[in-house]
Motif scaffolding. Structure first.
Motif, PDB file in Angstrom:
ATOM      1  N   ARG A  46       1.005  -1.033  -0.143  1.00  0.00           N
ATOM      2  CA  ARG A  46       0.067  -0.035  -0.012  1.00  0.00           C
ATOM      3  C   ARG A  46       0.747   1.186   0.017  1.00  0.00           C
ATOM      4  NH1 ARG A  46      -2.626  -4.176   2.030  1.00  0.00           N
ATOM      5  NH2 ARG A  46      -5.100  -4.084   1.775  1.00  0.00           N
ATOM      6  N   PRO A  48       2.985   4.356  -1.279  1.00  0.00           N
ATOM      7  CA  PRO A  48       2.654   5.230  -2.474  1.00  0.00           C
ATOM      8  C   PRO A  48       4.036   5.026  -3.306  1.00  0.00           C
ATOM      9  CG  PRO A  48       3.541   6.538  -0.768  1.00  0.00           C
ATOM     10  CD  PRO A  48       2.980   5.398  -0.211  1.00  0.00           C
ATOM     11  N   TYR A 171       8.475   4.005 -11.769  1.00  0.00           N
ATOM     12  CA  TYR A 171       8.232   4.551 -10.259  1.00  0.00           C
ATOM     13  C   TYR A 171       9.062   3.700  -9.088  1.00  0.00           C
ATOM     14  CZ  TYR A 171       4.268   6.391 -12.792  1.00  0.00           C
ATOM     15  OH  TYR A 171       3.464   7.371 -13.738  1.00  0.00           O
ATOM     16  N   THR A 173       9.505   2.122  -5.724  1.00  0.00           N
ATOM     17  CA  THR A 173       8.335   1.697  -4.813  1.00  0.00           C
ATOM     18  C   THR A 173       8.693   1.476  -3.340  1.00  0.00           C
ATOM     19  OG1 THR A 173       8.083  -0.542  -5.434  1.00  0.00           O
ATOM     20  CG2 THR A 173       6.843   0.939  -6.696  1.00  0.00           C
TER      21      THR A 173
END
Length: 234
Positions: A46, A48, A171, A173
């Protein structure tokens, strides 16, 4: 290496019911730790993420965009290998740690890949990979700020980063370093099962247990090369 067993380095001998009761008591804590790790993993899923620039790394065949290092997969784990330009032997911890990953094909079923990125020049990195018998895919970030931007700058320590690709966008993470990388290793898990554990000075062990300086039992880079390199004798 530490001294071998002595009569003072033995657990007490008890009957089966007493042993089973002690094991059952420990099992309560082991199960609690498993549930806590599950909860941590759920929280990790979870987290971002942050979008990264379009970095260019160097692979065996030349420049390659970070997004292409995914090799078509959506997820990428990177181990950032410590590096000293021109050194005969690189970090023993990193060398030994990454030598255990010889079969990574199972990650294909999870749309993922696991590679090494180092700040060293690619020619040196690939030569070292062969020298120590490493089986992973290596990339160099020597021509970009990628390592520094994700917590693994030149001259600093090792790290692990995880990335997610969405089309051409990448991205970041997750990240860890130090002992946070232990969760990726089966070696520590096996050693921690042993009655004497890691036998390192910092560990809480009964009186009389074998003790040695931290890291002294680890395989160093020459050991890894001797065991797993081109002329190795495993």
């Amino acid at each position: 290496m530490t001294e071998q067993t002595t009569t003072s380095a033995l657990p007490p001998v008890v009957d089966l019911p007493t042993w089973q009761a002690a094991l059952d008591d420990l099992r309560i804590r082991e199960k609690a730790a498993t549930r806590e790790l599950d909860a941590i993993a759920a929280q990790r899923r979870r987290l971002p993420m942050v979008e990264l620039p379009d970095y260019t790394l160097t692979g065996p065949d030349g420049p390659v965009r970070l997004v292409d290092a995914f090799d078509g997969h959506s997820q990428l784990i990177v181990y950032h290998h410590m590096w000293s330009d021109g050194a005969e032997w690189q970090c023993g911890g990193c060398t030994g740690f990454t030598s255990q990953y010889v079969r990574l094909g199972f990650l294909d079923n999870y749309d993922a890949r696991f590679v090494i990125v180092t700040n060293g020049p690619i020619d040196e990195a690939l030569a070292y990979k062969t020298k120590v018998g490493n089986k992973m895919d290596w990339y160099s970030s020597s021509e970009s700020s990628f390592g520094a931007d994700v917590g693994a700058a030149p001259g600093e320590g090792f790290a692990v980063n995880v990335f997610l690709r969405d089309g051409d966008k990448v991205y970041r993470t997750w990240h860890t370093n130090g002992r946070g990388t232990e969760q990726l290793s089966y070696t520590f898990a096996l050693i921690d099962l042993l009655p004497w554990g890691r036998q390192e000075e910092w560990q809480d062990s009964p009186a009389g247990w074998p003790k040695s300086p931290t890291y002294s039992n680890w395989l160093d880079s020459p050991d890894v090369a001797r065991l797993y390199g081109p002329n190795g004798t495993p």
